[in-house]
Motif scaffolding. Structure first.
Motif, PDB file in Angstrom:
ATOM      1  N   THR A  89       0.790  -1.194  -0.051  1.00 48.70           N
ATOM      2  CA  THR A  89       0.025   0.056   0.033  1.00 48.70           C
ATOM      3  C   THR A  89       1.078   1.081   0.006  1.00 48.70           C
ATOM      4  O   THR A  89       2.157   1.121   0.086  1.00 48.70           O
ATOM      5  CB  THR A  89      -0.820  -0.174   1.216  1.00 48.70           C
ATOM      6  N   GLY A  90       0.447   2.359  -0.097  1.00 47.65           N
ATOM      7  CA  GLY A  90       1.268   3.586  -0.048  1.00 47.65           C
ATOM      8  C   GLY A  90       0.326   4.611   0.103  1.00 47.65           C
ATOM      9  O   GLY A  90      -0.850   4.822   0.415  1.00 47.65           O
ATOM     10  N   PRO A  91       0.945   5.740   0.046  1.00 47.80           N
ATOM     11  CA  PRO A  91       2.245   6.347  -0.159  1.00 47.80           C
ATOM     12  C   PRO A  91       3.128   6.008   1.200  1.00 47.80           C
ATOM     13  O   PRO A  91       2.484   5.568   2.092  1.00 47.80           O
ATOM     14  CB  PRO A  91       1.982   7.858  -0.620  1.00 47.80           C
ATOM     15  N   PHE A  92       4.400   6.193   1.145  1.00 44.98           N
ATOM     16  CA  PHE A  92       5.333   5.779   2.209  1.00 44.98           C
ATOM     17  C   PHE A  92       4.963   6.564   3.264  1.00 44.98           C
ATOM     18  O   PHE A  92       5.027   6.151   4.481  1.00 44.98           O
ATOM     19  CB  PHE A  92       6.747   6.001   1.712  1.00 44.98           C
ATOM     20  N   GLU A  93       4.834   7.714   3.151  1.00 44.99           N
ATOM     21  CA  GLU A  93       4.379   8.792   4.268  1.00 44.99           C
ATOM     22  C   GLU A  93       3.250   8.269   4.900  1.00 44.99           C
ATOM     23  O   GLU A  93       2.990   8.612   6.290  1.00 44.99           O
ATOM     24  CB  GLU A  93       3.787   9.967   3.472  1.00 44.99           C
ATOM     25  N   ASN A  94       2.474   7.080   4.571  1.00 41.87           N
ATOM     26  CA  ASN A  94       1.208   6.743   5.183  1.00 41.87           C
ATOM     27  C   ASN A  94       1.395   5.205   5.834  1.00 41.87           C
ATOM     28  O   ASN A  94       0.769   4.792   6.689  1.00 41.87           O
ATOM     29  CB  ASN A  94      -0.016   6.618   4.585  1.00 41.87           C
ATOM     30  N   ILE A  95       2.844   4.809   5.714  1.00 42.02           N
ATOM     31  CA  ILE A  95       3.038   3.690   6.331  1.00 42.02           C
ATOM     32  C   ILE A  95       3.214   3.791   7.890  1.00 42.02           C
ATOM     33  O   ILE A  95       4.288   4.614   8.224  1.00 42.02           O
ATOM     34  CB  ILE A  95       4.158   2.618   5.530  1.00 42.02           C
ATOM     35  N   ASN A  96       2.793   2.998   8.759  1.00 41.16           N
ATOM     36  CA  ASN A  96       2.927   2.884   9.903  1.00 41.16           C
ATOM     37  C   ASN A  96       4.053   2.105  10.413  1.00 41.16           C
ATOM     38  O   ASN A  96       4.091   0.950  10.263  1.00 41.16           O
ATOM     39  CB  ASN A  96       1.852   2.596  10.934  1.00 41.16           C
ATOM     40  N   TYR A  97       5.185   2.640  11.175  1.00 40.20           N
ATOM     41  CA  TYR A  97       6.141   1.721  11.873  1.00 40.20           C
ATOM     42  C   TYR A  97       5.918   1.914  13.523  1.00 40.20           C
ATOM     43  O   TYR A  97       5.939   2.968  14.016  1.00 40.20           O
ATOM     44  CB  TYR A  97       7.346   2.553  11.702  1.00 40.20           C
ATOM     45  N   ASN A  98       5.891   0.875  13.759  1.00 47.19           N
ATOM     46  CA  ASN A  98       5.823   0.519  15.292  1.00 47.19           C
ATOM     47  C   ASN A  98       7.079  -0.322  15.958  1.00 47.19           C
ATOM     48  O   ASN A  98       7.185  -1.459  15.349  1.00 47.19           O
ATOM     49  CB  ASN A  98       4.534  -0.415  15.666  1.00 47.19           C
ATOM     50  N   PHE A  99       7.792   0.417  16.694  1.00 46.60           N
ATOM     51  CA  PHE A  99       8.880  -0.376  17.115  1.00 46.60           C
ATOM     52  C   PHE A  99       8.850  -1.142  18.365  1.00 46.60           C
ATOM     53  O   PHE A  99       8.218  -0.377  19.290  1.00 46.60           O
ATOM     54  CB  PHE A  99      10.122   0.646  17.254  1.00 46.60           C
TER      55      PHE A  99
END
Length: 103
Positions: A89-99
């Motif tokens: 999916t995209g765009p990259f700015e909408n990808i959630n990173y959970n560390f």
């Protein structure tokens, strides 16, 4: 400190993100997951270990790894490694990173 990670977005739209990432053995990997996207790693060269919850597994040039949403994952290397990453999916700015943690 992840100064030894280099990445570049090669393609970015509402349906897909494709990027290239290079890392070396000084990289401090971070286990993470994405709740809103599947991520695919394609190892272009080098070798290392992939964290695919709950195990570390060897990886090398030509290997493909698929991480569905909510799957903790990460990559580490003892040398140098280059991979392509693809988000479904995209765009990259909408990808959630959970560390989760540092290793």
């Amino acid at each position: 400190d992840n100064k030894k990670i280099w990445y570049k977005t090669l393609y970015n739209d509402d349906d897909m993100v494709i990027g290239k990432c290079k890392l070396d053995n000084s990289t401090k990997p971070l286990i993470h997951y994405h709740n809103n996207a599947t991520e695919i790693y394609i190892v272009i060269n080098g070798e290392g270990e992939i964290y695919n919850y709950p195990n570390w597994e060897p990886t090398k040039k030509g290997d493909v790894h698929i991480f569905p949403p909510y799957t903790p994952h990460c990559l580490r290397t003892t040398g140098k490694l280059t991979l392509l990453y693809i988000f479904t999916t995209g765009p990259f700015e909408n990808i959630n990173y959970n560390f989760l943690s540092k290793l």
